[in-house]
Each structure stands twice: as structure tokens, then as C-alpha cells.
Design an enzyme around this catalytic site. Sequence first.
Site, short mmCIF file in Angstrom:
data_model
loop_
_atom_site.label_atom_id
_atom_site.label_comp_id
_atom_site.label_asym_id
_atom_site.label_seq_id
_atom_site.Cartn_x
_atom_site.Cartn_y
_atom_site.Cartn_z
N GLU A 120 13.48 91.67 -0.35
CA GLU A 120 13.10 90.67 -1.35
C GLU A 120 14.17 90.41 -2.41
OE1 GLU A 120 11.96 94.41 -3.61
OE2 GLU A 120 12.48 93.79 -1.58
N CYS A 142 9.89 99.48 0.36
CA CYS A 142 10.45 100.63 -0.37
C CYS A 142 9.33 101.55 -0.85
CB CYS A 142 11.36 100.15 -1.50
SG CYS A 142 12.46 101.48 -2.10
N HIS A 165 15.01 96.77 0.69
CA HIS A 165 14.48 95.71 -0.17
C HIS A 165 14.85 94.33 0.38
CE1 HIS A 165 12.91 97.99 -3.61
NE2 HIS A 165 13.88 98.85 -3.36
#
Length: 251
Positions: free
Chosen positions: A189, A97, A187
Site C-alpha cells: 500500500e 504486515c 507493504h
Amino acid sequence: MTTETQETGQAVLVVQHEADAGPGLVGEHLVRTGLRLHVIRAWKGEALPETLGGHTGLLVLGGSVNCEDDEAAPWLPRVRALVREAVAGEVPLLGICLGGQIVAHALGGSVARRVQGPEVGSVSLRRLPAAAGDPVLGAVPEGAPAAQWHWDEVDRLPAGAVPLLTGDDCPYQAFRVGSAGWAVQFHPEVGADTVAVWADADGEDLRAAGGDPEAAVASVREAEPELRAVWGAVSEAWGTVVRAHAGARIA
């Protein structure tokens, strides 16, 4: 499971820009591959190293600051220098990002505010031809969901960058730079719990821009099993690249 260490040798250097944007699921999978993480909490004033010496990879995480706002985030010039060092030295790199935007900007691309408003929630991605055979993103299935939360986006890739994934509302969802560098706009994660924290923080601004924070969180929660499976595998694939490069340097 811990995802960090303060030792630097043979560890991935992780640049964290704010409290609610840590390495998360990506970090967990990297540790699972046998890597150690050296997390620098830049927003707390922790100093970034002058070089990548001793580190086997560079992971640059997300955050709400603009990638060019050196006044708000005075550590950004050092991050850009580390990104350029990684690409020039073929040290495996992954930007997430904001991190991906920093990669683009540091290498001569550009980043702009999204005129259509923020992209949030779970969004389906499309493979581009160059994704075939890519060692990190090559196995991502067509239509894979990705958790999104961004107001800015890359609008021009650096020279020589190879686009790998795209979307209906954001053209550069993933790209490769050099021989061992990757950047993603989404994202990998996070899960729904983290997105819910972001929705609480940004909900008023998101509604003002015409978005629906509750719907965004719900879409990520619904997609979470697939998100974990797809991006967990991608994280481990990047970890495999990191370990292979580290082994080649030792050899």
C-alpha cells in the site's frame, strides 16, 4: 479520490491501527474496482463491529504494535475474532504486515521478533510453487520488489496455510489461509513518501539496530514505478475476488 465511506453494507471493512498506516495505494485500487471502504481508525477509539455482517471483505493494515500486545492496542482481540470469522465464513481477507501477523496469530501460527534486526526498504521476493494459479498473487513476477518495514515476522504458519512468496531474509512473505484469505509481510500500500515518514519516526531505532533509514527510503523510491505496477495489479486482483464472493452470496 476518496478511499473510504462510513456506510457498511457491501463495503470492505478496513482496520487501521495508526495514523501513518492507511489503506494507501491498495485502497485506491480497490475503489477503482468499484468497492467501497469502511475504514475504522482503531487507534482513535473508533469501535469495530461485532461481526462482519454486511461487509464483503476484511482488510487489516499494518502498524508498529506487536500483534499480541492487547494492552497497547485493546482492539486486537476483536480484530482476531473478525479474522477468524472471515476465514470460517469464506469472506475475502487481506492482512498487511502487522495485519498479516495478526492473521497468523489468530489462526494458531506464531510471530517473533527478528533476531537479525528489522527488514526495511525495497526487497526482492521469490515465488513458491503454490503461487502458480493463485487468484491474487499468481501473476507476481519472480524477483518483484516489495516495500518492507518490520521488526517482527511470522515464524510459524497456521495449520493448513499455504506459503506463496518468500525472500532471502524472511521466509513467509505471503501466504494463503482457507479459500479466500491472504496475508503479506510487506507493504503493497505504500510508496517512498510514506516510507520516508516511517524513517523519520523510526530512524534512531533503526540506526541502533544497524539499519540505514536513508538507504531504505532511496531503495523504495527507485523501485516505486514497479511497486505501483505489481502491487496495484495484486490489489485489483483481490478486489475482483471480493466482488466475486459478494456476487455469489447475493445469487
